[in-house]
Design an enzyme around this catalytic site. Sequence first.
Site, PDB file in Angstrom:
ATOM      1  N   ASP A  94     -13.488 -75.456  -9.606  1.00 25.18           N
ATOM      2  CA  ASP A  94     -13.906 -76.828  -9.850  1.00 25.18           C
ATOM      3  C   ASP A  94     -14.872 -76.799 -11.015  1.00 25.18           C
ATOM      4  OD1 ASP A  94     -14.097 -79.548  -9.601  1.00 25.18           O
ATOM      5  OD2 ASP A  94     -15.743 -79.444  -8.168  1.00 25.18           O
ATOM      6  N   GLY A  96     -17.656 -78.489 -11.776  1.00 20.58           N
ATOM      7  CA  GLY A  96     -19.061 -78.869 -11.688  1.00 20.58           C
ATOM      8  C   GLY A  96     -19.192 -80.371 -11.539  1.00 20.58           C
ATOM      9  N   GLN A 194      -9.899 -90.954 -11.459  1.00 22.90           N
ATOM     10  CA  GLN A 194     -11.033 -91.569 -10.760  1.00 22.90           C
ATOM     11  C   GLN A 194     -10.777 -93.067 -10.612  1.00 22.90           C
ATOM     12  OE1 GLN A 194     -13.566 -90.258  -9.190  1.00 22.90           O
ATOM     13  NE2 GLN A 194     -13.397 -88.108  -9.828  1.00 22.90           N
ATOM     14  N   ASP A 271      -8.067 -79.174  -0.829  1.00 21.69           N
ATOM     15  CA  ASP A 271      -9.121 -78.187  -0.592  1.00 21.69           C
ATOM     16  C   ASP A 271     -10.164 -78.875   0.240  1.00 21.69           C
ATOM     17  OD1 ASP A 271     -10.293 -79.687  -3.074  1.00 21.69           O
ATOM     18  OD2 ASP A 271     -11.947 -78.586  -2.165  1.00 21.69           O
ATOM     19  N   CYS A 309      -2.700 -70.234  18.848  1.00 17.83           N
ATOM     20  CA  CYS A 309      -3.169 -69.593  17.620  1.00 17.83           C
ATOM     21  C   CYS A 309      -3.119 -68.076  17.778  1.00 17.83           C
ATOM     22  CB  CYS A 309      -4.597 -70.039  17.328  1.00 17.83           C
ATOM     23  SG  CYS A 309      -5.275 -69.325  15.820  1.00 17.83           S
ATOM     24  N   CYS A 311      -4.727 -66.012  15.510  1.00 17.04           N
ATOM     25  CA  CYS A 311      -5.726 -65.450  14.600  1.00 17.04           C
ATOM     26  C   CYS A 311      -6.518 -64.364  15.326  1.00 17.04           C
ATOM     27  CB  CYS A 311      -6.657 -66.547  14.091  1.00 17.04           C
ATOM     28  SG  CYS A 311      -7.953 -67.012  15.252  1.00 17.04           S
ATOM     29  N   CYS A 314      -8.755 -65.664  18.164  1.00 17.16           N
ATOM     30  CA  CYS A 314      -8.073 -66.071  19.396  1.00 17.16           C
ATOM     31  C   CYS A 314      -7.478 -64.886  20.136  1.00 17.16           C
ATOM     32  CB  CYS A 314      -6.994 -67.106  19.088  1.00 17.16           C
ATOM     33  SG  CYS A 314      -7.711 -68.707  18.667  1.00 17.16           S
ATOM     34  N   HIS A 340     -11.003 -68.634  12.318  1.00 16.54           N
ATOM     35  CA  HIS A 340     -10.075 -69.399  13.152  1.00 16.54           C
ATOM     36  C   HIS A 340      -9.725 -70.736  12.492  1.00 16.54           C
ATOM     37  CE1 HIS A 340      -8.180 -71.505  16.447  1.00 16.54           C
ATOM     38  NE2 HIS A 340      -8.972 -72.524  16.134  1.00 16.54           N
TER      39      HIS A 340
END
Length: 392
Positions: A94, A96, A194, A271, A309, A311, A314, A340
Amino acid sequence: MECGSYQLLKKSSQCKARLGKVYTTRGIIDTPVFMPVGTQGTVKGVANEYLQSSGAQIILGNSYHLYLRPGTEIIKASGGIQKFNSWDRPMLTDSGGFQIFSLNDIRKIEENGAEFQSHIDGSKHFFSPEKSIQVQKDIGADIIMCFDECTPYPAMYDYAKNSMELSLRWAKRCKDEFYKDDAYAKQALFGIVQGSVYNDLRKISAQEMVNTGFTGYAIGGLSVGEPKEDMISVLENTVPLLPEDKARYLMGVGMPEDLWECVQRGIDMFDCVIPTRNGRNGQVFTSHGKINIRNAEFRKDFTALDPECSCPTCIGYSKAYLNHLVRAQESLYLSLLSLHNIYFMINLMTKIRKSLESDTFLETKKEFFEKYYSRTRSEKIWIKFLVCWRFF
RNA sequence: GGGGGUGUGGCAGAGUGGUCUAAUGCACCAGACUGUAAAUCUGGCGGGCUUGCCCUUCGGUGGUUCAAAUCCAUCCGCCCCCA
């Protein structure tokens, strides 16, 4: 393939959702995709090995933060951010622009750029569009973003208009700076639309950004406190103005329910800090809704966070144990819960992509929501549930 | 035996006549978090409802006072020093 280019594989017959690929120097990304946020070059609390096992295809970094610390000199000297942090899959930085929004009290915006006071030591720094692009070139991520102003919410129409126009002028300067040398051979520059919640402003912004021409297009300035309906409305009015053969990235989104709504409206990339931040704060996403593992009800619950799950958290630990770690402030929970939640988001996107392959997006979405809101009977959640239903 | 101190909400610990249901911290109970100034922040934490008030609380009992966690008497508990 040019870095950042988008290949459309399949369009849903039910909605605007689409299956595709984004090509980058360091690999191909299946979209729709969720990108975990690693502001300072690390996804907080999650080691690369685990991040990779989660199936994360691409992570974020932040120019402003990396510029302040460790500084672009060090990153450059190491051979670029991905040598530096040992993450060999794609990365995006990104610009800034979000810090113009979030560091509200310690920055000043003018035509040429924004002056920041470092949140670390108070020292003053100036980011112009050119500076941001230079920093992002030095950092060396595959996809870099235009320097923009993330318009705060609520914004008066005039403020939103001026802010949007400033971001447009900055975007042109970013593009000029980006193509000044041959960095574009390895990196891609995305523009950012924007215009706050005003659809006429969004339209102008989208058209102008497209006229300027970028490898991909982001929608910024959303999920900053506006009602969810406004976000949806902006997407429904803005996404159709973006070219079909370019990736569409909705910045900063979002919660699991948002991912469904936004994919449905044609978004390819997301994101969000939510999986890691919420993990650090004890909040956990599960297929049966979100829970706060700190709560008393889990003290003696020896089952896994989410039975669906697989992961490492888990597989290896019970809710009761995680509850104990959180209460005891044992640092292990930061990693376990963040991991997780990352798995949850990544798995969710995999599920979404599969549903697009079989063209059953809406059915799969309905199934997800029914289960996701099944755990709690609270009125508030049901209202949310019904609001989501309205969009079918 | 003599002298001194001390007892406050689950814990620690302020408060020494009214502004005290009693600071603060911890613990506890919840909630929030969306391009990360966040392992952070917010609210609750004696009982009742008509949410404004009422009732019950500062070791026990009795008293002084218009008014007591605060002053007095007495009892009980704990701590320190000297013998």
